[in-house]
Design a protein around this motif. Sequence first.
Motif, PDB file in Angstrom:
ATOM      1  N   SER A  68       0.653  -1.345  -0.034  1.00 49.51           N
ATOM      2  CA  SER A  68      -0.384   0.349  -0.055  1.00 49.51           C
ATOM      3  C   SER A  68       0.986   0.844  -0.072  1.00 49.51           C
ATOM      4  O   SER A  68       0.547   1.933  -0.636  1.00 49.51           O
ATOM      5  CB  SER A  68      -0.580   0.012   0.879  1.00 49.51           C
ATOM      6  OG  SER A  68      -1.893   0.827   1.679  1.00 49.51           O
ATOM      7  N   VAL A  72       1.118   4.203  -3.680  1.00 48.89           N
ATOM      8  CA  VAL A  72       1.595   5.715  -3.446  1.00 48.89           C
ATOM      9  C   VAL A  72       2.214   6.240  -3.724  1.00 48.89           C
ATOM     10  O   VAL A  72       2.398   7.440  -4.659  1.00 48.89           O
ATOM     11  CB  VAL A  72       1.079   6.712  -1.389  1.00 48.89           C
ATOM     12  CG1 VAL A  72       1.228   7.320  -1.778  1.00 48.89           C
ATOM     13  CG2 VAL A  72      -0.285   5.507  -1.123  1.00 48.89           C
ATOM     14  N   ASP A 121      -6.098   1.196  -7.452  1.00 44.80           N
ATOM     15  CA  ASP A 121      -5.847   2.085  -6.197  1.00 44.80           C
ATOM     16  C   ASP A 121      -6.970   2.660  -4.834  1.00 44.80           C
ATOM     17  O   ASP A 121      -6.770   2.888  -3.735  1.00 44.80           O
ATOM     18  CB  ASP A 121      -5.724   4.067  -6.899  1.00 44.80           C
ATOM     19  CG  ASP A 121      -4.982   3.615  -7.729  1.00 44.80           C
ATOM     20  OD1 ASP A 121      -3.664   3.507  -7.855  1.00 44.80           O
ATOM     21  OD2 ASP A 121      -5.226   4.234  -8.955  1.00 44.80           O
ATOM     22  N   LEU A 122      -8.049   2.143  -5.007  1.00 47.30           N
ATOM     23  CA  LEU A 122      -9.234   2.437  -4.361  1.00 47.30           C
ATOM     24  C   LEU A 122      -9.112   1.051  -3.182  1.00 47.30           C
ATOM     25  O   LEU A 122      -9.141   1.134  -1.800  1.00 47.30           O
ATOM     26  CB  LEU A 122     -10.939   1.858  -4.518  1.00 47.30           C
ATOM     27  CG  LEU A 122     -11.907   2.733  -3.471  1.00 47.30           C
ATOM     28  CD1 LEU A 122     -11.927   3.699  -3.265  1.00 47.30           C
ATOM     29  CD2 LEU A 122     -12.529   2.392  -4.654  1.00 47.30           C
ATOM     30  N   TYR A 124      -5.952  -0.350  -2.307  1.00 47.16           N
ATOM     31  CA  TYR A 124      -5.036   0.526  -1.521  1.00 47.16           C
ATOM     32  C   TYR A 124      -5.247   1.011  -0.704  1.00 47.16           C
ATOM     33  O   TYR A 124      -4.871   1.548   0.680  1.00 47.16           O
ATOM     34  CB  TYR A 124      -3.414   0.784  -1.964  1.00 47.16           C
ATOM     35  CG  TYR A 124      -2.780  -0.945  -2.673  1.00 47.16           C
ATOM     36  CD1 TYR A 124      -2.368  -1.882  -1.668  1.00 47.16           C
ATOM     37  CD2 TYR A 124      -2.315  -0.720  -4.436  1.00 47.16           C
ATOM     38  CE1 TYR A 124      -1.557  -2.502  -1.797  1.00 47.16           C
ATOM     39  CE2 TYR A 124      -2.024  -2.057  -3.966  1.00 47.16           C
ATOM     40  CZ  TYR A 124      -1.792  -3.033  -3.823  1.00 47.16           C
ATOM     41  OH  TYR A 124      -1.344  -4.198  -4.319  1.00 47.16           O
ATOM     42  N   LYS A 125      -5.797   2.244  -1.223  1.00 50.57           N
ATOM     43  CA  LYS A 125      -5.819   3.620  -0.498  1.00 50.57           C
ATOM     44  C   LYS A 125      -7.269   2.816   0.686  1.00 50.57           C
ATOM     45  O   LYS A 125      -7.732   3.294   1.714  1.00 50.57           O
ATOM     46  CB  LYS A 125      -7.067   4.307  -0.764  1.00 50.57           C
ATOM     47  CG  LYS A 125      -7.527   5.351  -0.151  1.00 50.57           C
ATOM     48  CD  LYS A 125      -8.666   6.338  -1.016  1.00 50.57           C
ATOM     49  CE  LYS A 125      -8.888   7.581  -0.147  1.00 50.57           C
ATOM     50  NZ  LYS A 125      -9.551   8.904  -1.299  1.00 50.57           N
ATOM     51  N   GLU A 126      -7.526   1.835   1.198  1.00 47.52           N
ATOM     52  CA  GLU A 126      -9.038   1.892   2.030  1.00 47.52           C
ATOM     53  C   GLU A 126      -8.515  -0.317   2.749  1.00 47.52           C
ATOM     54  O   GLU A 126      -9.677  -0.347   3.344  1.00 47.52           O
ATOM     55  CB  GLU A 126     -10.332   1.591   1.468  1.00 47.52           C
ATOM     56  CG  GLU A 126     -11.350   2.638   0.743  1.00 47.52           C
ATOM     57  CD  GLU A 126     -11.191   3.623   1.435  1.00 47.52           C
ATOM     58  OE1 GLU A 126     -11.669   3.606   3.141  1.00 47.52           O
ATOM     59  OE2 GLU A 126     -11.162   4.852   1.783  1.00 47.52           O
ATOM     60  N   GLN A 127      -7.370  -0.057   2.413  1.00 48.21           N
ATOM     61  CA  GLN A 127      -6.680  -1.514   2.865  1.00 48.21           C
ATOM     62  C   GLN A 127      -7.334  -2.107   4.323  1.00 48.21           C
ATOM     63  O   GLN A 127      -7.418  -3.182   4.409  1.00 48.21           O
ATOM     64  CB  GLN A 127      -5.173  -1.059   3.204  1.00 48.21           C
ATOM     65  CG  GLN A 127      -4.770  -2.671   3.359  1.00 48.21           C
ATOM     66  CD  GLN A 127      -3.136  -2.528   3.021  1.00 48.21           C
ATOM     67  OE1 GLN A 127      -2.297  -2.233   4.451  1.00 48.21           O
ATOM     68  NE2 GLN A 127      -2.507  -3.616   1.946  1.00 48.21           N
TER      69      GLN A 127
END
Length: 216
Positions: A68, A72, A121-122, A124-127
Amino acid sequence: MRRYLPYVIVAFVALATFGSGFAIYRAKRAALPPEAKGAPASGIHVRGKTDALVTIEEFGDFQCPPCSTIAVFLQKTEEEYGARLRVIFHHFPLAIHAHAREAALAAEAAGMQGRFWEMHDLLYKEQAAWSKAPDVPSLFQSYAGTIKLDLDRFKKDLADPEIAARVDADQKLGTSRGVTSTPTLFVNDVLLPPAEFAPAGIHKAIEAALKEKPKP
């Protein structure tokens, strides 16, 4: 000097945290098999131009915290290098992560509607939210809605054997190239050593690749 001391301490702690997190998720790496050396960079999920001077291949696990962090960083690096850099993502869900394969399937199902990178992307963002959630499928469906997917098709595609085959193929490819842990990066087909696996090390590898003379 005293007034800058708190900032120095914060920076040191951040670097130490990243390093320790990375170490936890990396197993001892065996030497790459001979057939892995010089393996051509290719894959289904590519961001960047085909003729980019530098290609970074990542073997990643959506439930892996260091992955994650790297996601980024790679996004920012893509913006920095522009047309000179392309990124290829390969699935490598680890057995120690209960929902990693589910997440990979969700990303592939989104890819069937042309939204792989949006789901990538989502996820990883909300992992932190879905990794320990009691109802992961429902969360993934909500993410599908967030990125404007056809939900009925998304649910159908999740059960498509072709989706599972893609994830399995990536994992088989990774194993053939000596991948045992995540994240694993190759820069222009060359494995990035763990000792260089940090923002500064990745930048160094990219700059070195850019300086290499094009092959005739």
